[in-house]
Design a protein around this motif. Structure first.
Motif, PDB file in Angstrom:
ATOM      1  N   ALA A 111       0.851  -1.191   0.000  1.00 15.83           N
ATOM      2  CA  ALA A 111       0.000   0.000   0.000  1.00 15.83           C
ATOM      3  C   ALA A 111       0.887   1.241   0.000  1.00 15.83           C
ATOM      4  CB  ALA A 111      -0.907  -0.007   1.225  1.00 15.83           C
ATOM      5  N   LEU A 112       0.236   2.391  -0.185  1.00 18.45           N
ATOM      6  CA  LEU A 112       0.987   3.645  -0.203  1.00 18.45           C
ATOM      7  C   LEU A 112       1.457   4.056   1.180  1.00 18.45           C
ATOM      8  CD1 LEU A 112      -1.155   5.844  -2.641  1.00 18.45           C
ATOM      9  CD2 LEU A 112       0.950   4.569  -3.133  1.00 18.45           C
ATOM     10  N   ARG A 113       0.539   4.079   2.146  1.00 20.63           N
ATOM     11  CA  ARG A 113       0.853   4.561   3.475  1.00 20.63           C
ATOM     12  C   ARG A 113      -0.051   3.915   4.513  1.00 20.63           C
ATOM     13  NH1 ARG A 113       2.586   9.976   2.104  1.00 20.63           N
ATOM     14  NH2 ARG A 113       4.424   9.595   0.854  1.00 20.63           N
ATOM     15  N   VAL A 114       0.121   4.366   5.751  1.00 19.33           N
ATOM     16  CA  VAL A 114      -0.655   3.882   6.890  1.00 19.33           C
ATOM     17  C   VAL A 114      -1.368   5.074   7.526  1.00 19.33           C
ATOM     18  CG1 VAL A 114      -0.463   2.834   9.168  1.00 19.33           C
ATOM     19  CG2 VAL A 114       1.004   2.048   7.315  1.00 19.33           C
ATOM     20  N   ILE A 115      -2.618   4.835   7.933  1.00 18.67           N
ATOM     21  CA  ILE A 115      -3.398   5.856   8.636  1.00 18.67           C
ATOM     22  C   ILE A 115      -4.348   5.132   9.594  1.00 18.67           C
ATOM     23  CG2 ILE A 115      -5.261   6.007   6.940  1.00 18.67           C
ATOM     24  CD1 ILE A 115      -5.146   9.109   7.373  1.00 18.67           C
ATOM     25  N   PRO A 116      -4.625   5.675  10.772  1.00 21.52           N
ATOM     26  CA  PRO A 116      -5.440   4.934  11.737  1.00 21.52           C
ATOM     27  C   PRO A 116      -6.949   4.980  11.506  1.00 21.52           C
ATOM     28  CG  PRO A 116      -4.629   6.953  12.734  1.00 21.52           C
ATOM     29  CD  PRO A 116      -3.998   6.848  11.380  1.00 21.52           C
ATOM     30  N   ILE A 117      -7.452   5.846  10.652  1.00 27.63           N
ATOM     31  CA  ILE A 117      -8.898   5.998  10.491  1.00 27.63           C
ATOM     32  C   ILE A 117      -9.448   5.032   9.435  1.00 27.63           C
ATOM     33  CG2 ILE A 117      -8.721   7.866   8.803  1.00 27.63           C
ATOM     34  CD1 ILE A 117     -11.189   9.115  10.205  1.00 27.63           C
ATOM     35  N   LYS A 118     -10.607   4.436   9.747  1.00 30.48           N
ATOM     36  CA  LYS A 118     -11.229   3.505   8.795  1.00 30.48           C
ATOM     37  C   LYS A 118     -12.001   4.266   7.725  1.00 30.48           C
ATOM     38  CE  LYS A 118     -15.367   2.672  11.572  1.00 30.48           C
ATOM     39  NZ  LYS A 118     -16.176   1.655  12.236  1.00 30.48           N
ATOM     40  N   SER A 119     -12.339   3.542   6.666  1.00 28.15           N
ATOM     41  CA  SER A 119     -13.083   4.159   5.567  1.00 28.15           C
ATOM     42  C   SER A 119     -14.567   4.213   5.890  1.00 28.15           C
ATOM     43  CB  SER A 119     -12.866   3.376   4.272  1.00 28.15           C
ATOM     44  OG  SER A 119     -13.681   2.220   4.246  1.00 28.15           O
ATOM     45  N   ASN A 120     -15.272   4.972   5.090  1.00 29.61           N
ATOM     46  CA  ASN A 120     -16.735   4.971   5.136  1.00 29.61           C
ATOM     47  C   ASN A 120     -17.214   3.772   4.330  1.00 29.61           C
ATOM     48  OD1 ASN A 120     -17.024   7.499   6.480  1.00 29.61           O
ATOM     49  ND2 ASN A 120     -16.427   8.487   4.569  1.00 29.61           N
ATOM     50  N   ARG A 121     -18.345   3.230   4.698  1.00 25.84           N
ATOM     51  CA  ARG A 121     -18.930   2.134   3.926  1.00 25.84           C
ATOM     52  C   ARG A 121     -20.295   2.575   3.438  1.00 25.84           C
ATOM     53  NH1 ARG A 121     -17.071  -2.531   7.663  1.00 25.84           N
ATOM     54  NH2 ARG A 121     -14.954  -2.793   6.927  1.00 25.84           N
ATOM     55  N   GLN A 122     -20.357   2.844   2.140  1.00 22.64           N
ATOM     56  CA  GLN A 122     -21.612   3.265   1.536  1.00 22.64           C
ATOM     57  C   GLN A 122     -21.990   2.376   0.362  1.00 22.64           C
ATOM     58  OE1 GLN A 122     -20.927   7.393   0.642  1.00 22.64           O
ATOM     59  NE2 GLN A 122     -20.904   7.982   2.781  1.00 22.64           N
ATOM     60  N   GLY A 123     -21.220   1.300   0.158  1.00 21.90           N
ATOM     61  CA  GLY A 123     -21.520   0.384  -0.935  1.00 21.90           C
ATOM     62  C   GLY A 123     -21.167   0.922  -2.303  1.00 21.90           C
ATOM     63  N   VAL A 124     -20.241   1.870  -2.360  1.00 24.01           N
ATOM     64  CA  VAL A 124     -19.875   2.507  -3.620  1.00 24.01           C
ATOM     65  C   VAL A 124     -18.574   1.907  -4.141  1.00 24.01           C
ATOM     66  CG1 VAL A 124     -19.274   4.701  -4.707  1.00 24.01           C
ATOM     67  CG2 VAL A 124     -20.988   4.636  -2.889  1.00 24.01           C
ATOM     68  N   GLY A 125     -18.518   1.647  -5.440  1.00 33.67           N
ATOM     69  CA  GLY A 125     -17.293   1.149  -6.065  1.00 33.67           C
ATOM     70  C   GLY A 125     -17.610   0.333  -7.296  1.00 33.67           C
ATOM     71  N   GLN A 126     -16.554  -0.071  -7.990  1.00 31.94           N
ATOM     72  CA  GLN A 126     -16.686  -0.886  -9.194  1.00 31.94           C
ATOM     73  C   GLN A 126     -15.766  -2.086  -9.082  1.00 31.94           C
ATOM     74  OE1 GLN A 126     -15.802   2.716 -11.627  1.00 31.94           O
ATOM     75  NE2 GLN A 126     -17.384   1.856 -12.968  1.00 31.94           N
ATOM     76  N   LEU A 127     -16.186  -3.176  -9.688  1.00 32.72           N
ATOM     77  CA  LEU A 127     -15.446  -4.431  -9.608  1.00 32.72           C
ATOM     78  C   LEU A 127     -15.028  -4.898 -10.994  1.00 32.72           C
ATOM     79  CD1 LEU A 127     -14.621  -6.828  -7.723  1.00 32.72           C
ATOM     80  CD2 LEU A 127     -16.824  -7.854  -8.320  1.00 32.72           C
ATOM     81  N   ASN A 128     -13.792  -5.409 -11.069  1.00 28.72           N
ATOM     82  CA  ASN A 128     -13.257  -6.037 -12.276  1.00 28.72           C
ATOM     83  C   ASN A 128     -13.351  -5.180 -13.520  1.00 28.72           C
ATOM     84  OD1 ASN A 128     -11.793  -8.257 -11.665  1.00 28.72           O
ATOM     85  ND2 ASN A 128     -13.450  -9.710 -11.955  1.00 28.72           N
ATOM     86  N   ILE A 129     -12.854  -3.950 -13.387  1.00 29.90           N
ATOM     87  CA  ILE A 129     -12.677  -3.062 -14.523  1.00 29.90           C
ATOM     88  C   ILE A 129     -11.189  -2.720 -14.594  1.00 29.90           C
ATOM     89  CG2 ILE A 129     -15.008  -2.082 -14.328  1.00 29.90           C
ATOM     90  CD1 ILE A 129     -13.586   0.455 -13.116  1.00 29.90           C
TER      91      ILE A 129
END
Length: 162
Positions: A111-129
């Motif tokens: 990965a690029l870096r480390v950060i302690p905060i988690k991501s938001n989960r809103q069900g957004v994204g694309q798969l296998n493109i």
């Protein structure tokens, strides 16, 4: 089977694409390779969480997080789930967290870096493109090889040394 990306580059100069050296190796498995599955998401690891639970079959999940340094797209629980599900590793164009635990997990993680905060989960994204970052396009079904020397991509599986 072990390999060194330097040797794979030397043996296959016309067949490999070099990923710009932006990544740090954080996983317990320092060298990993496999067929590519891609996830494109921005500060939302919903698809990562969903797919680490699916059978990995030795594949590598390549996550295009847009290079965001504002939240982590992978933590220790998802890394452990990925290892249990048979993923070879994850390459994340973004941040991760829980690095001390991820380092003990039998999984390749860059990965690029480390950060302690988690991501938001809103069900957004694309798969296998196809996703493009670090000067390289990663296409689903191609192959990626990663170790402490860097990351390379090939349209076909490379022959590994015996």
């Amino acid at each position: 089977m072990s390999f060194v990306t330097c040797d794979l580059c030397d043996e296959n100069p016309e067949s490999v694409r070099i990923v710009e050296p932006l990544f740090t190796n954080y996983g317990g498995k320092k060298a990993f390779y496999g067929e590519i599955l891609t996830v494109k998401c921005h500060e939302d690891n919903s698809l990562v969480k969903e797919h680490v639970a699916n059978p990995g079959n030795g594949r590598v999940m390549v996550v295009d997080g847009g290079g965001s340094l504002r939240c982590a797209l992978l933590g220790d629980m998802l890394a452990e789930k990925a290892a249990q599900s048979g993923w070879a590793g994850l390459i994340i164009f973004g941040c991760i967290r829980d690095v001390d635990e991820i380092e003990k997990t039998d999984l390749g993680v860059q990965a690029l870096r480390v950060i302690p905060i988690k991501s938001n989960r809103q069900g957004v994204g694309q798969l296998n493109i196809p996703v493009t970052f670090a000067g390289t396009t990663f296409n689903p079904g191609e192959y990626v090889y990663a170790d402490n020397n860097g990351i390379i991509v090939s349209s076909e599986a490379l022959t590994l040394p015996e």
